[in-house]
Structure formats: C-alpha cells, structure tokens
Design a protein around this motif. Structure first.
Motif, PDB file in Angstrom:
ATOM      1  N   UNK A 319       0.836  -1.209   0.000  1.00  9.89           N
ATOM      2  CA  UNK A 319       0.000   0.000   0.000  1.00  9.89           C
ATOM      3  C   UNK A 319       0.865   1.250   0.000  1.00  9.89           C
ATOM      4  N   UNK A 320       1.896   1.244   0.815  1.00  5.67           N
ATOM      5  CA  UNK A 320       2.788   2.411   0.884  1.00  5.67           C
ATOM      6  C   UNK A 320       3.521   2.619  -0.433  1.00  5.67           C
ATOM      7  N   UNK A 321       3.913   1.496  -1.062  1.00  2.28           N
ATOM      8  CA  UNK A 321       4.612   1.609  -2.352  1.00  2.28           C
ATOM      9  C   UNK A 321       3.688   2.215  -3.394  1.00  2.28           C
ATOM     10  N   UNK A 322       2.425   1.727  -3.428  1.00  3.19           N
ATOM     11  CA  UNK A 322       1.466   2.272  -4.393  1.00  3.19           C
ATOM     12  C   UNK A 322       1.225   3.756  -4.146  1.00  3.19           C
ATOM     13  N   UNK A 323       1.130   4.123  -2.864  1.00  3.32           N
ATOM     14  CA  UNK A 323       0.925   5.530  -2.525  1.00  3.32           C
ATOM     15  C   UNK A 323       2.104   6.383  -2.967  1.00  3.32           C
ATOM     16  N   UNK A 324       3.307   5.862  -2.751  1.00  4.99           N
ATOM     17  CA  UNK A 324       4.503   6.583  -3.179  1.00  4.99           C
ATOM     18  C   UNK A 324       4.550   6.689  -4.696  1.00  4.99           C
ATOM     19  N   UNK A 325       4.095   5.584  -5.376  1.00 10.96           N
ATOM     20  CA  UNK A 325       4.078   5.631  -6.835  1.00 10.96           C
ATOM     21  C   UNK A 325       3.107   6.689  -7.334  1.00 10.96           C
ATOM     22  N   UNK A 326       1.946   6.782  -6.689  1.00  8.12           N
ATOM     23  CA  UNK A 326       0.970   7.804  -7.080  1.00  8.12           C
ATOM     24  C   UNK A 326       1.521   9.198  -6.828  1.00  8.12           C
ATOM     25  N   UNK A 327       2.143   9.360  -5.655  1.00  6.69           N
ATOM     26  CA  UNK A 327       2.728  10.665  -5.336  1.00  6.69           C
ATOM     27  C   UNK A 327       3.844  10.998  -6.316  1.00  6.69           C
ATOM     28  N   UNK A 328       4.613   9.982  -6.662  1.00  6.65           N
ATOM     29  CA  UNK A 328       5.710  10.195  -7.616  1.00  6.65           C
ATOM     30  C   UNK A 328       5.170  10.588  -8.983  1.00  6.65           C
ATOM     31  N   UNK A 331       4.105  14.163  -8.769  1.00  7.40           N
ATOM     32  CA  UNK A 331       5.286  15.037  -8.812  1.00  7.40           C
ATOM     33  C   UNK A 331       5.870  15.099 -10.221  1.00  7.40           C
ATOM     34  N   UNK A 332       5.816  13.978 -10.923  1.00  6.95           N
ATOM     35  CA  UNK A 332       6.337  13.945 -12.287  1.00  6.95           C
ATOM     36  C   UNK A 332       5.519  14.838 -13.209  1.00  6.95           C
ATOM     37  N   UNK A 333       4.189  14.771 -13.032  1.00  2.99           N
ATOM     38  CA  UNK A 333       3.305  15.626 -13.855  1.00  2.99           C
ATOM     39  C   UNK A 333       3.535  17.093 -13.552  1.00  2.99           C
ATOM     40  N   UNK A 334       3.678  17.389 -12.285  1.00  5.35           N
ATOM     41  CA  UNK A 334       3.928  18.776 -11.890  1.00  5.35           C
ATOM     42  C   UNK A 334       5.264  19.260 -12.431  1.00  5.35           C
ATOM     43  N   UNK A 335       6.254  18.346 -12.411  1.00  4.02           N
ATOM     44  CA  UNK A 335       7.570  18.714 -12.936  1.00  4.02           C
ATOM     45  C   UNK A 335       7.507  19.005 -14.420  1.00  4.02           C
ATOM     46  N   UNK A 336       6.737  18.212 -15.154  1.00  2.00           N
ATOM     47  CA  UNK A 336       6.603  18.448 -16.596  1.00  2.00           C
ATOM     48  C   UNK A 336       5.924  19.790 -16.884  1.00  2.00           C
TER      49      UNK A 336
END
Length: 352
Positions: A319-328, A331-336
């Motif tokens: 669950x934590x990994x999936x949450x981190x993946x979503x957050x990542x 962040x990737x979209x925001x970075x773009x």
C-alpha cells in the motif's frame, strides 16, 4: 506230569470243538472260577466269556497280536503293555498308549489320562487336566513328562505356563529377565531370514538376507531404544524418520493473525528483539531447541503465524509503495508542467 496233563487237556479241548460237542463252561487248573471258557447272554444269542486269571494272549505267525494282562492292560503287538491300551509297531521302538499317571488316584491340576506317543526313550502325550472336583480345567501337551502347552476352557493358551491369563501367555516373569525367551519366530527361512518378536530385547524384527528390514525395539545396544510406543499414544524415536507424507492435526491454527483486533507487532519492536535475542519473537532459540527438542505441530503453527504476520507487513508495504508511486506520478506531472512553463517564459523573454 504237568506237561502231559496240559497236552491232554488241549487234545480234549480240540476234540470237543472239532466234534461240535455242546458245552456251557470249560475250565482249567481245576479252578472253574478263575480259569474258564464260558458264555454270557446277549439279546437273541450269547457271547464268549473268557476268564483266565493270568491274562489272555493271541498269537499269529509274526508274533503276539493281542495281549490282555492280569492287571487289565491291553497290548497290540506287545506282550508287556505298559498302559490300559498300548500299541507297538514292532519295526522300531515306537508306540501309542492310553496313559494314566496313577492307577489309584488322579492328581489335581495334572494330566489324568492322555494319549501318549513313544519313540525309543522319549515320549510326548496330550490329555485332559482335572480340577479339584469332577471338572476339566484344561487340555495339556507334555514332552517326556514335562508339560509345555496348555489350553484352558476360556480359550486361553499357555506356552511354558500352566495358568495362562491371556489368549496367548508365554509364561514370562517380566520381573526376572532370565526367564525371557530369546525370540518368538512367526516365520523363518533360515538364520538370515525371519520375522518375529525378540522378548529379551523387547523388539519386533523382520530380518531378510542378513539385514534388518524392519526393526522396533533395541538396536543391539542395551538401553538404546529405537522406537518406544507409550500407552497414552506417544511414540519416541531414536534416529531419523523418513516419510513421503506426515499429517499433524492441531488446533487452533494461526488464522487469528487476520482478526481485526490482532495487535500486529511493530517492525521496530521486531528488529529490537532480534538484535537483543538473536531469534524471532515467540520462537524458541536454537539452544532451547537443542536441549528440549521441537514440537512439530506447535512449531509449524508458530511459523505460520510469522508467515501471516509477514504477509500483513507485505500488504501494508505494498500500500505504501502504491501511494509513493501515485505521489511520484503527481510530482512527475507537476515537474513536466513546470518545465513547460519555464520554456514558455524563456520564449517570452527572448522576444522582448
């Protein structure tokens, strides 16, 4: 003179019989009471009554065929019968007798009459054993006068004992090991092939082609038990156990780990316990296992408990990994978007 009279008597007897002269009684030695030939009545006829004080003997060309002695013993093939009925085969020293140990009494708990087989100086007999009144308490088998086997009216069989207390009683005094028979062989194909019970070693042994194929008991060294079965169902094995399948039934299982109110240990606490004790919580240490052994059923449940706990840790971690993946991804979209805005800003600045 006596011989002359005997010959004369036989001649007269022969004459009487050959001439078919009727008679009611012939006697000898001037004694019509103890030495006579007479008759006794039967229905519609009469029987031959021989009363000869010293006995009666019938001969053939091969020797004595029948002998009745003065004490009432009957012999077939022998002139000296040793029992009430004694058969001698003549070609060797063997015979069959109806035997009674005493002519005046029948001892209690002893073969009172038996069928005896003789062979030279040895004999074996079987017969009934009387009780203290007129009852029969057993059927016995003896060799040279020594009783070896007894059957009792309740169906018990004793070998080496005259009072069997079970369906098969070997007469062993278990408080005295010197009375133990060495082995009871149920099947034997020679010294290198047999199946039986070792009494002195308390073993069950199937021995084939010079090797123990199946053995339960002692392994040849006194005091070292290979397999012990207890009355409560427990079994102790000295050595290795190899099997294709072992089923252990034990309740409860470890599914309580998945209950909502289960207090799952924190990984920090587990890490601390491992550092301090060098083994998992609720799992015995290696030293304790070496000293006390391992209960396979309980140990398997504990291992299952740890696997289920590990599964919960893995689910939470996933669950934590999936949450981190979503957050990542966010962040990737925001970075773009930021990169795109920077490029637009640079273009505006260049035009100015």
């Amino acid at each position: 003179m006596k011989k002359t009279l005997s010959v004369l008597g036989l001649a007269i007897c022969e004459l009487l019989f050959s001439q078919d002269i009727a008679f009611s009684k012939l006697y000898g030695y001037g004694d019509p009471v103890n030495f006579y030939l007479g008759s006794y009545p039967v229905t519609g006829s009469s029987g031959l009554d021989i009363n000869w004080y010293g006995g009666v003997r019938l001969r053939t060309s091969t020797g004595v065929g029948f002998q009745l002695t003065e004490i009432g013993n009957v012999g077939i093939g022998t002139s000296t019968p040793q029992a009430k009925f004694d058969v001698n085969f003549g070609n060797e020293q063997k015979g069959i007798r109806f035997f009674q140990p005493s002519t005046t009494q029948n001892p209690i708990n002893t073969l009172v009459s038996s069928l005896m087989f003789t062979w030279y100086n040895n004999h074996a007999d079987m017969g009934i054993i009387r009780g203290d009144t007129d009852n029969i308490i057993g059927l016995g088998f003896r060799f040279n006068g020594d009783e070896k086997v007894r059957f009792t009216p309740n169906g018990n069989v004793g070998i080496g004992t005259s009072s069997p207390v079970s369906k098969l009683d070997l007469g062993t005094n278990y408080s005295d090991p010197s009375t133990f028979p060495n082995k009871i062989t149920l099947w034997s194909g020679g010294s290198n092939n047999y199946f039986g019970f070792g009494i002195s070693t308390a073993s069950l042994d199937y021995f084939s082609q010079g090797q123990h194929r199946f053995f339960v008991g002692y392994n040849g060294s006194p005091g070292i038990e290979v397999l012990t079965l207890k009355a409560n169902g427990n079994a102790a094995l000295q050595g290795k156990l190899e099997a294709k399948e072992v089923k252990v039934t034990l309740t409860p299982t470890a599914d309580f780990v998945f209950e909502k109110d289960y207090d799952l240990p924190k990984l920090e606490d587990v890490e601390k316990h491992i550092k301090e004790n060098k083994h998992l919580p609720e799992i015995a240490s290696a030293k304790v296992m070496e000293q006390e052994g391992v209960n396979i059923g309980e140990f398997q449940i504990k291992l299952l408990q740890k696997i289920e706990e590990l599964t919960l840790y893995s689910i939470e971690q996933n669950k934590q990994i999936k949450k981190l993946q979503e957050e990542n991804q966010t962040l990737k979209s925001q970075s773009e978007k930021i990169n795109k805005l920077e490029k637009q800003l640079e273009q505006i600045l260049e035009k100015q």
